[in-house]
Design a protein around this motif. Structure first.
Motif, short mmCIF file in Angstrom:
data_model
loop_
_atom_site.label_atom_id
_atom_site.label_comp_id
_atom_site.label_asym_id
_atom_site.label_seq_id
_atom_site.Cartn_x
_atom_site.Cartn_y
_atom_site.Cartn_z
N LEU A 80 12.06 28.58 9.70
CA LEU A 80 13.36 29.26 9.59
C LEU A 80 14.15 29.10 10.88
N GLY A 81 13.45 29.08 12.02
CA GLY A 81 14.14 28.88 13.29
C GLY A 81 14.86 27.55 13.35
N GLN A 82 14.19 26.48 12.88
CA GLN A 82 14.81 25.16 12.88
C GLN A 82 15.97 25.10 11.90
N ILE A 83 15.78 25.71 10.72
CA ILE A 83 16.86 25.73 9.73
C ILE A 83 18.07 26.48 10.27
N THR A 84 17.82 27.65 10.88
CA THR A 84 18.91 28.45 11.43
C THR A 84 19.64 27.70 12.53
N LYS A 85 18.89 27.09 13.42
CA LYS A 85 19.48 26.34 14.53
C LYS A 85 20.38 25.21 14.02
N ASP A 86 19.90 24.48 13.01
CA ASP A 86 20.67 23.34 12.50
C ASP A 86 21.86 23.78 11.67
N GLN A 87 21.66 24.78 10.80
CA GLN A 87 22.74 25.17 9.91
C GLN A 87 23.87 25.88 10.62
N ILE A 88 23.54 26.70 11.61
CA ILE A 88 24.57 27.44 12.33
C ILE A 88 25.12 26.64 13.52
N GLY A 89 24.33 25.69 13.99
CA GLY A 89 24.76 24.88 15.13
C GLY A 89 24.47 25.53 16.46
N ILE A 90 23.31 26.20 16.56
CA ILE A 90 22.92 26.85 17.82
C ILE A 90 22.40 25.79 18.79
N LYS A 91 22.96 25.73 19.97
CA LYS A 91 22.58 24.72 20.95
C LYS A 91 21.89 25.29 22.18
N GLU A 92 22.11 26.59 22.44
CA GLU A 92 21.66 27.15 23.71
C GLU A 92 20.19 27.56 23.71
N VAL A 93 19.54 27.66 22.55
CA VAL A 93 18.12 28.01 22.49
C VAL A 93 17.40 27.06 21.54
N THR A 94 16.09 26.97 21.71
CA THR A 94 15.29 26.08 20.88
C THR A 94 14.89 26.77 19.58
N ALA A 141 10.16 32.66 17.35
CA ALA A 141 9.44 33.75 18.01
C ALA A 141 10.19 35.07 17.85
N ASP A 142 11.50 35.03 18.00
CA ASP A 142 12.30 36.25 17.83
C ASP A 142 12.24 36.75 16.39
N LEU A 143 12.31 35.82 15.43
CA LEU A 143 12.24 36.20 14.02
C LEU A 143 10.88 36.80 13.67
N ALA A 144 9.82 36.21 14.21
CA ALA A 144 8.46 36.73 13.95
C ALA A 144 8.31 38.13 14.54
N LEU A 145 8.84 38.35 15.73
CA LEU A 145 8.76 39.66 16.37
C LEU A 145 9.53 40.70 15.56
#
Length: 211
Positions: free
Chosen positions: A180-194, A200-204
Motif C-alpha cells: 500500500l505504501g508503494q501504491i500510495t506513493k505512486d498514485q499520489i506522487g509523493i517524492k519526499e519519503v520512501t 511503516a507509518d500505515l502499519a503503526l
C-alpha cells in the motif's frame, strides 16, 4: 475517460430477459425480509461485511467493515446495528446515507462459499443504549449504523467456487504485489519519503488505531 470499443449495449429489461431467462420461483421466494435463526447464525459468525451505499445522484460506494465475529448486533427480526471504527475519516458511506438512506450488506464467513445479502433502510446514530454492547477492546464507538431490514436472502456458492477465494494454494505470492505504501506513493506522487516509510507509518496506524 478512455475510448470505449464498439459494444452492443443492453438498454432495457426486455433486452436483458432475451439473454437471461426469468428466475425460478425458488429464487424469487428466497427473500424472507427478516432475520431468522439461520441469518442470525451467519451474522454471528461473520467477521467481515461489505456495506454498499449510494449518493442521491446514484454515485455508488462499497466499504469493507471488519470486526471480531459477533460484533454486529441483532436487535430484533428486522434490525441490525453496525459499529463504526476508526478509519480514514473520508465518511463516504455516511455522507451517502445522509443523502440516500438505503444500504446493501454482504456478510462473509471464512471458508463458507455462500453469503448472506441484506438490503434495507439505514440510520446513522451517535448514541443509544446499545452502544455499550458495541465496545471492542474497551473502546466505545462514536457512530453506528442501524439497518431496518427489508430484504434478506442467501446468495449461492458459484462466485466463490469460481474464484477459489478460500483456497490458499490459489493465492498469489504477496511479494509479487505492490505494498500500500508503494501504491500510495505512486498514485499520489509523493517524492519526499520512501514507500518503506509510508508502509511503516500505515502499519503503526493499523496496529494502534483499530478501535
Amino acid at each position: 475517460m478512455g475510448t470505449l470499443p464498439e459494444m452492443r449495449v443492453v438498454a432495457s429489461e426486455a433486452e436483458l430477459r432475451e439473454i437471461v431467462q426469468e428466475p425460478g420461483r425458488f429464487v424469487i421466494d428466497k427473500d424472507i425480509g427478516r432475520i431468522d435463526e439461520h441469518a442470525r447464525t451467519i451474522i454471528a459468525h461473520s467477521p467481515l461485511l461489505l456495506l454498499a451505499t449510494s449518493d442521491s445522484d446514484g454515485t455508488c460506494d462499497v466499504s469493507p467493515r471488519g470486526d471480531p465475529a459477533g460484533s454486529v448486533l441483532v436487535l430484533d427480526d428486522h434490525t441490525l446495528v453496525l459499529a463504526d471504527r476508526p478509519g480514514n475519516r473520508r465518511t463516504d458511506s455516511f455522507r451517502n446515507l445522509l443523502r440516500n438512506p438505503r444500504a446493501g450488506l454482504l456478510f462473509l464467513v471464512p471458508g463458507m462459499n455462500e453469503t448472506l445479502r441484506v438490503n434495507g433502510r439505514a440510520t446513522l446514530v451517535s448514541d443509544a443504549p446499545f452502544f455499550d454492547d458495541l465496545e471492542v477492546r474497551g473502546k466505545r464507538p462514536h457512530l453506528a449504523v442501524v439497518i431496518q431490514v427489508e430484504e434478506l436472502y442467501m446468495h449461492c456458492s458459484k462466485a466463490f467456487l469460481r474464484s477459489s477465494l478460500w483456497k490458499p494454494e490459489t493465492w498469489p505470492d504477496r511479494t509479487s504485489l505492490p505494498t500500500l505504501g508503494q501504491i500510495t506513493k505512486d498514485q499520489i506522487g509523493i517524492k519526499e519519503v520512501t514507500a518503506d516509510v509510508i508502509d511503516a507509518d500505515l502499519a503503526l496506524d493499523a496496529e494502534n488505531n483499530r478501535y
